[in-house]
Structures are given as structure tokens and as C-alpha cells.
Design an enzyme around this catalytic site. Sequence first.
Site, PDB file in Angstrom:
ATOM      1  N   SER A   1     128.354  34.865 -22.675  1.00  0.00           N
ATOM      2  CA  SER A   1     127.667  33.572 -22.576  1.00  0.00           C
ATOM      3  C   SER A   1     126.181  33.654 -22.903  1.00  0.00           C
ATOM      4  O   SER A   1     125.586  32.665 -23.345  1.00  0.00           O
ATOM      5  CB  SER A   1     127.855  32.984 -21.175  1.00  0.00           C
ATOM      6  OG  SER A   1     127.366  33.878 -20.181  1.00  0.00           O
TER       7      SER A   1
ATOM      8  N   ASP B   1     121.694  27.485 -12.733  1.00  0.00           N
ATOM      9  CA  ASP B   1     122.594  28.475 -12.127  1.00  0.00           C
ATOM     10  C   ASP B   1     121.882  29.783 -11.792  1.00  0.00           C
ATOM     11  O   ASP B   1     122.432  30.648 -11.115  1.00  0.00           O
ATOM     12  CB  ASP B   1     123.809  28.747 -13.026  1.00  0.00           C
ATOM     13  CG  ASP B   1     123.437  29.373 -14.378  1.00  0.00           C
ATOM     14  OD1 ASP B   1     122.280  29.767 -14.578  1.00  0.00           O
ATOM     15  OD2 ASP B   1     124.345  29.460 -15.234  1.00  0.00           O
TER      16      ASP B   1
ATOM     17  N   HIS C   1     121.606  32.115 -16.410  1.00  0.00           N
ATOM     18  CA  HIS C   1     121.470  31.971 -17.857  1.00  0.00           C
ATOM     19  C   HIS C   1     120.079  31.463 -18.229  1.00  0.00           C
ATOM     20  O   HIS C   1     119.564  30.547 -17.588  1.00  0.00           O
ATOM     21  CB  HIS C   1     122.531  31.019 -18.405  1.00  0.00           C
ATOM     22  CG  HIS C   1     123.921  31.525 -18.240  1.00  0.00           C
ATOM     23  ND1 HIS C   1     124.672  31.267 -17.111  1.00  0.00           N
ATOM     24  CD2 HIS C   1     124.692  32.287 -19.050  1.00  0.00           C
ATOM     25  CE1 HIS C   1     125.855  31.838 -17.237  1.00  0.00           C
ATOM     26  NE2 HIS C   1     125.893  32.474 -18.409  1.00  0.00           N
TER      27      HIS C   1
END
Length: 204
Positions: free
Chosen positions: A23, A170, A173
Site C-alpha cells: 500500500s 490511520d 500511511h
Amino acid sequence: MGTMMSLSRAEAAPVHLMILGDSLTAGYGLPKKDGFQAKLAAALKAQGTAVILVDAAVSGDTTTDAAARLDWALGGGPVDAAIVELGGNDALRALDPSLMRHNLTYILDQLQSRHIPVLLTGMIAPPNLGNDYDDRFKAVFADLGKRPGLIYDPFFLQGLVGHPEYAQPDGLHPNAAGVDIEVRRLEPLVLKLIAEAKAQVIKR
């Protein structure tokens, strides 16, 4: 004359750069234009370096997942160079670092056997997994980073940890500003990788 012209064409041709990652390089949570790959391509273009990105980054991938789909990723067209950014999901799932070592070794073996220059960028484990796990996890990247012919970056998120202003909500990231920092930091290594890829193309 013909040889000089062919060398010039090889040097000017775009490099097919594969991003084998998770990701962090897939641009999770960001508009496409703000993701790592788009910003890296823009930075390289600004330097006069043309690349064609081969997007092999899948959010959620462990090193096991990436190793399993490597042949598929390489079979989709030419690959002249590769950035390998993996390991974060292995740590988040507390997978055995020896399994990660096995998978990354396989990936690097396959790429290097095809004479594809590689930039390996590392990861560190979250502190809640304990010192023993952390030491074994770090050792995987430190050992693999010593492989001949490999360009090694010890930590993909260097300069971002401990700076929530560069993270998405979050906390894991990078946001667009964080991606800018990543790209600026890695750009010299990627330029070196591309130069090695062009040298390989000329040898062929």
C-alpha cells in the site's frame, strides 16, 4: 555511426520501472496524482528522465503474496529496473521474519537472474512485537542489502515516523506531503537505479 546511433537511442529510451510493493507504493488513501508512483514519475520527468512505470504494488500484500505473483508481474511486458518495497504487512501480521527472508531472497534472485537492477527499500517492525522480533526483522533487510549489485535503502519511511503531520488519519500511511518527502529522499537512488538499467540495455 550506426553503433553510436543505437547507443543514443538506448540512452534516450524510457526505462520500464517496476514497483513491486504494498500500500505504501500503491498510493493507498490518496488521489492517484498524490501517490508515490505518480510523484516519483513527475520528479524523474522534471530531471529529464523518462520512465514507464510498471505498477506491481498491491495494498495489503505480504512478501509471500508478492513472491507468488512475481512471474505474472514480470510477464506483462518489459521490465528494465525494479523497486522492491515490501515487509510492512509481514510485520503488521507478526509473520516469522525467516519467511520474509525466504520470500525476499526468491524475489531478488528472480530479478537479478534476469539482469534487472534492483533498489531494495527496507522496513522496520512496530515496537509492540518486542526486541527479539525487531532484531530478526531488521537483520533480514541488513543482510539482503549487502547483496552484490543491489542498491539498498534501509527504511522506506525514513523521516516520516514520529511526524503525524505527514501521515494520513490511520497513522500508518503517508499523506501527500509525506510522499513528497519520500520521493525527494529516494530520487538520487532511483536515478542511480535507472542509470544502471540503461547500462544493462546498452550491453544487450
